[in-house]
Design a protein around this motif. Structure first.
Motif, PDB file in Angstrom:
ATOM      1  N   GLN A   1       0.837  -1.136  -0.080  1.00 40.46           N
ATOM      2  CA  GLN A   1      -0.058  -0.133   0.030  1.00 40.46           C
ATOM      3  C   GLN A   1       0.799   1.115   0.057  1.00 40.46           C
ATOM      4  O   GLN A   1       1.901   1.414   0.755  1.00 40.46           O
ATOM      5  CB  GLN A   1      -1.012  -0.090   1.123  1.00 40.46           C
ATOM      6  N   THR A   2       0.678   2.139  -0.773  1.00 45.41           N
ATOM      7  CA  THR A   2       1.231   3.281  -1.077  1.00 45.41           C
ATOM      8  C   THR A   2       0.749   4.283   0.164  1.00 45.41           C
ATOM      9  O   THR A   2      -0.291   4.365   0.621  1.00 45.41           O
ATOM     10  CB  THR A   2       1.222   4.015  -2.507  1.00 45.41           C
ATOM     11  N   THR A   3       1.567   5.493   0.365  1.00 41.50           N
ATOM     12  CA  THR A   3       1.220   6.356   1.445  1.00 41.50           C
ATOM     13  C   THR A   3       0.158   7.188   0.890  1.00 41.50           C
ATOM     14  O   THR A   3      -0.835   7.692   1.858  1.00 41.50           O
ATOM     15  CB  THR A   3       2.280   7.153   1.854  1.00 41.50           C
ATOM     16  N   ASP A   4       0.007   7.482  -0.444  1.00 37.60           N
ATOM     17  CA  ASP A   4      -1.150   8.202  -0.889  1.00 37.60           C
ATOM     18  C   ASP A   4      -2.684   7.621  -1.043  1.00 37.60           C
ATOM     19  O   ASP A   4      -3.413   7.986  -1.139  1.00 37.60           O
ATOM     20  CB  ASP A   4      -1.028   8.961  -2.031  1.00 37.60           C
ATOM     21  N   ASP A   5      -2.496   6.036  -0.757  1.00 37.13           N
ATOM     22  CA  ASP A   5      -3.659   5.325  -0.679  1.00 37.13           C
ATOM     23  C   ASP A   5      -3.934   5.041   0.793  1.00 37.13           C
ATOM     24  O   ASP A   5      -4.653   3.770   1.290  1.00 37.13           O
ATOM     25  CB  ASP A   5      -3.317   3.994  -1.147  1.00 37.13           C
ATOM     26  N   THR A   6      -3.921   5.964   1.677  1.00 40.95           N
ATOM     27  CA  THR A   6      -4.312   5.734   3.170  1.00 40.95           C
ATOM     28  C   THR A   6      -5.071   7.076   3.519  1.00 40.95           C
ATOM     29  O   THR A   6      -5.307   8.108   2.942  1.00 40.95           O
ATOM     30  CB  THR A   6      -2.935   5.795   4.059  1.00 40.95           C
ATOM     31  N   ASP A   7      -5.692   6.876   4.893  1.00 39.47           N
ATOM     32  CA  ASP A   7      -6.400   7.983   5.245  1.00 39.47           C
ATOM     33  C   ASP A   7      -5.661   9.365   5.329  1.00 39.47           C
ATOM     34  O   ASP A   7      -6.020  10.559   4.931  1.00 39.47           O
ATOM     35  CB  ASP A   7      -7.039   7.787   6.515  1.00 39.47           C
ATOM     36  N   ARG A   8      -4.415   9.081   5.826  1.00 38.11           N
ATOM     37  CA  ARG A   8      -3.756  10.309   5.934  1.00 38.11           C
ATOM     38  C   ARG A   8      -3.210  11.057   4.500  1.00 38.11           C
ATOM     39  O   ARG A   8      -2.910  12.120   4.417  1.00 38.11           O
ATOM     40  CB  ARG A   8      -2.280  10.046   6.713  1.00 38.11           C
ATOM     41  N   GLY A   9      -3.028  10.180   3.645  1.00 38.64           N
ATOM     42  CA  GLY A   9      -2.685  10.483   2.268  1.00 38.64           C
ATOM     43  C   GLY A   9      -3.777  11.340   1.489  1.00 38.64           C
ATOM     44  O   GLY A   9      -3.700  12.157   0.787  1.00 38.64           O
ATOM     45  N   TRP A  10      -5.012  10.979   2.107  1.00 39.00           N
ATOM     46  CA  TRP A  10      -6.062  11.682   1.194  1.00 39.00           C
ATOM     47  C   TRP A  10      -6.458  12.769   2.430  1.00 39.00           C
ATOM     48  O   TRP A  10      -7.372  13.733   2.121  1.00 39.00           O
ATOM     49  CB  TRP A  10      -7.356  10.770   1.381  1.00 39.00           C
ATOM     50  N   GLY A  11      -5.562  13.139   3.317  1.00 36.38           N
ATOM     51  CA  GLY A  11      -5.897  14.317   4.247  1.00 36.38           C
ATOM     52  C   GLY A  11      -7.046  14.291   5.161  1.00 36.38           C
ATOM     53  O   GLY A  11      -7.711  15.125   5.544  1.00 36.38           O
ATOM     54  N   GLU A  12      -7.229  12.759   5.475  1.00 38.09           N
ATOM     55  CA  GLU A  12      -8.647  12.331   6.331  1.00 38.09           C
ATOM     56  C   GLU A  12      -7.774  12.105   7.627  1.00 38.09           C
ATOM     57  O   GLU A  12      -6.710  11.762   7.798  1.00 38.09           O
ATOM     58  CB  GLU A  12      -9.412  11.414   5.928  1.00 38.09           C
ATOM     59  N   ALA A  13      -8.656  12.255   8.649  1.00 43.34           N
ATOM     60  CA  ALA A  13      -8.478  12.023  10.183  1.00 43.34           C
ATOM     61  C   ALA A  13      -8.160  10.416   9.958  1.00 43.34           C
ATOM     62  O   ALA A  13      -9.087   9.556   9.701  1.00 43.34           O
ATOM     63  CB  ALA A  13      -9.289  12.531  11.169  1.00 43.34           C
ATOM     64  N   THR A  14      -7.147  10.065  10.876  1.00 42.98           N
ATOM     65  CA  THR A  14      -7.070   8.482  10.726  1.00 42.98           C
ATOM     66  C   THR A  14      -8.052   7.921  11.878  1.00 42.98           C
ATOM     67  O   THR A  14      -8.589   8.686  13.022  1.00 42.98           O
ATOM     68  CB  THR A  14      -5.678   8.076  11.400  1.00 42.98           C
ATOM     69  N   GLY A  15      -8.424   6.805  11.908  1.00 45.20           N
ATOM     70  CA  GLY A  15      -9.362   6.327  12.844  1.00 45.20           C
ATOM     71  C   GLY A  15     -10.541   5.270  12.015  1.00 45.20           C
ATOM     72  O   GLY A  15     -10.422   5.382  10.866  1.00 45.20           O
ATOM     73  N   ASP A  16     -11.250   4.832  12.718  1.00 46.71           N
ATOM     74  CA  ASP A  16     -12.067   3.905  12.469  1.00 46.71           C
ATOM     75  C   ASP A  16     -13.601   4.163  12.532  1.00 46.71           C
ATOM     76  O   ASP A  16     -13.882   4.589  13.702  1.00 46.71           O
ATOM     77  CB  ASP A  16     -11.831   2.356  12.801  1.00 46.71           C
TER      78      ASP A  16
END
Length: 59
Positions: free
Chosen positions: A30-45
Protein backbone atom coordinates in the motif's frame (compact mmCIF):
# COMPACT_ATOMS: atom_id res chain seq x y z
CA UNK A 1 33.53 -8.92 -39.64
CA UNK A 2 34.48 -5.50 -38.25
CA UNK A 3 36.75 -4.86 -35.27
CA UNK A 4 33.70 -3.67 -33.29
CA UNK A 5 32.13 -7.12 -33.57
CA UNK A 6 35.22 -8.76 -32.02
CA UNK A 7 35.37 -6.55 -28.91
CA UNK A 8 34.02 -8.13 -25.74
CA UNK A 9 30.75 -6.61 -24.62
CA UNK A 10 30.34 -5.36 -21.06
CA UNK A 11 28.06 -7.52 -18.92
CA UNK A 12 24.42 -6.64 -19.43
CA UNK A 13 21.32 -7.02 -17.30
CA UNK A 14 21.01 -10.66 -18.29
CA UNK A 15 24.39 -11.38 -16.66
CA UNK A 16 23.64 -9.49 -13.43
CA UNK A 17 22.93 -11.49 -10.28
CA UNK A 18 19.83 -10.36 -8.39
CA UNK A 19 18.97 -11.67 -4.93
CA UNK A 20 15.24 -12.46 -4.82
CA UNK A 21 15.14 -13.57 -1.20
CA UNK A 22 12.08 -13.52 1.04
CA UNK A 23 12.68 -9.91 2.08
CA UNK A 24 12.88 -8.66 -1.54
CA UNK A 25 10.11 -6.10 -2.18
CA UNK A 26 9.47 -4.60 -5.60
CA UNK A 27 6.59 -2.38 -4.53
CA UNK A 28 4.92 -1.94 -1.17
CA UNK A 29 1.48 -3.46 -0.61
CA UNK A 30 0.00 0.00 0.00
CA UNK A 31 1.35 3.41 -0.92
CA UNK A 32 1.20 6.38 1.41
CA UNK A 33 -1.28 8.21 -0.79
CA UNK A 34 -3.66 5.24 -0.53
CA UNK A 35 -4.23 5.81 3.19
CA UNK A 36 -6.48 8.10 5.23
CA UNK A 37 -3.50 10.32 5.93
CA UNK A 38 -2.63 10.48 2.23
CA UNK A 39 -6.15 11.66 1.43
CA UNK A 40 -5.93 14.27 4.18
CA UNK A 41 -8.50 12.52 6.35
CA UNK A 42 -8.32 11.91 10.06
CA UNK A 43 -7.05 8.50 11.00
CA UNK A 44 -9.47 6.28 12.81
CA UNK A 45 -12.12 3.72 12.28
CA UNK A 46 -15.71 4.77 11.66
CA UNK A 47 -17.14 1.30 10.97
CA UNK A 48 -19.27 1.43 14.13
CA UNK A 49 -20.86 4.70 13.03
CA UNK A 50 -21.51 3.40 9.53
CA UNK A 51 -23.12 0.21 10.87
CA UNK A 52 -25.31 2.21 13.28
CA UNK A 53 -26.44 4.58 10.52
CA UNK A 54 -27.17 2.03 7.82
CA UNK A 55 -30.58 2.30 6.15
CA UNK A 56 -33.52 0.27 7.51
CA UNK A 57 -33.83 -1.78 4.30
CA UNK A 58 -30.37 -3.27 5.00
CA UNK A 59 -31.68 -5.29 7.98
Amino acid sequence: MSTEDRRPHPPGDDDRVVDLGDDFVVLPEQTTDDTDRGWGEATGDNDDRLLAERPPHWD
